[in-house]
Design an enzyme around this catalytic site. Sequence first.
Site, short mmCIF file in Angstrom:
data_model
loop_
_atom_site.label_atom_id
_atom_site.label_comp_id
_atom_site.label_asym_id
_atom_site.label_seq_id
_atom_site.Cartn_x
_atom_site.Cartn_y
_atom_site.Cartn_z
N HIS A 1 -7.19 13.12 -51.50
CA HIS A 1 -7.53 12.12 -52.52
C HIS A 1 -6.80 12.45 -53.81
O HIS A 1 -6.27 13.54 -53.97
CB HIS A 1 -9.02 12.21 -52.88
CG HIS A 1 -9.97 12.05 -51.75
ND1 HIS A 1 -10.63 10.87 -51.52
CD2 HIS A 1 -10.41 12.93 -50.82
CE1 HIS A 1 -11.45 11.04 -50.47
NE2 HIS A 1 -11.33 12.27 -50.03
N GLU B 1 -9.55 16.77 -53.53
CA GLU B 1 -9.18 15.89 -54.65
C GLU B 1 -8.07 16.56 -55.44
O GLU B 1 -8.16 17.74 -55.76
CB GLU B 1 -10.39 15.70 -55.60
CG GLU B 1 -11.52 14.86 -55.05
CD GLU B 1 -11.29 13.36 -55.25
OE1 GLU B 1 -10.26 12.96 -55.82
OE2 GLU B 1 -12.17 12.59 -54.81
ZN ZN Z 1 -10.34 9.13 -52.70
#
Ligand code: ZN
Length: 254
Positions: free
Chosen positions: A30, A92
């Site tokens: 992400h 992330e």
């Molecule tokens: Zn995401």
Amino acid sequence: MMVVKMKKIYQSPLPYYDERLHDICALVLHCSTHDADEMVEVLREKQLSSHYIIGLDGKIIQPVDDAKRAWHAGVSRWREMDNLNHYSIGIEISSPSMGQESYRDAQICNLIWLCRRLIRKYRIPPVNVVAHSDVAPQRKPDPGLMFPWQYLADSGVGLWYDLSDAKKVSEDDPAKLLSVIGYNIENISAASYAFCRHFLPQLVEKCSDIKWLLDNVYPSDYVFPLQYINVLKACAYKYSLLKNTKMRSIRSKK
Ligand SMILES: [Zn+2]
């Protein structure tokens, strides 16, 4: 032999997770506009989580243990996996432009170190190293068109195509080819656009308005450009060839 230096992983626990009922067999990548420490607080506010966060300077934070099911992917599908949170580790990566500008070397270097470690530890097959946009093509544009997938694949993280493989594939229906790779083809425009974001980023329009980007993840009338069908075929070949390194047996639900 090249010696890879151990990196520090900072712990910053978040309580938003539940028990895992399945083995880990995927990595979902992400991006977020926030830097690492700020990202922990944003996740806390939203009552979401991720296993790892990589900041702008490469700092690695772990909010949730690998053994727990973090809440990062939402409604998602890839290959035979429904709801990737069950099967994956979520990472992330900070990107103020939401992946519309280049990532920094220190981030990518630490990301590759982390991914290789996880891939080795959990025997994650390369076909299951995916973008959030790959598994939720109607809803998510991250980690964006500037994410260096080919470089990662060259470094042992995920897969890239070899155009010379295209001639080995007779199928030329884009939907079938996308499905072989792993995309959910319920919405063919969204799946086609997600494929381009990952493998043909030159076809994806750069967007500096992040709010607009998040609200307009794909053009609803998008049709896969057939002059690039060989890229799709070459990818399908690579992904189907390696599918035998597929998911390990999945424990039955409790
Ligand atoms: Zn995401």
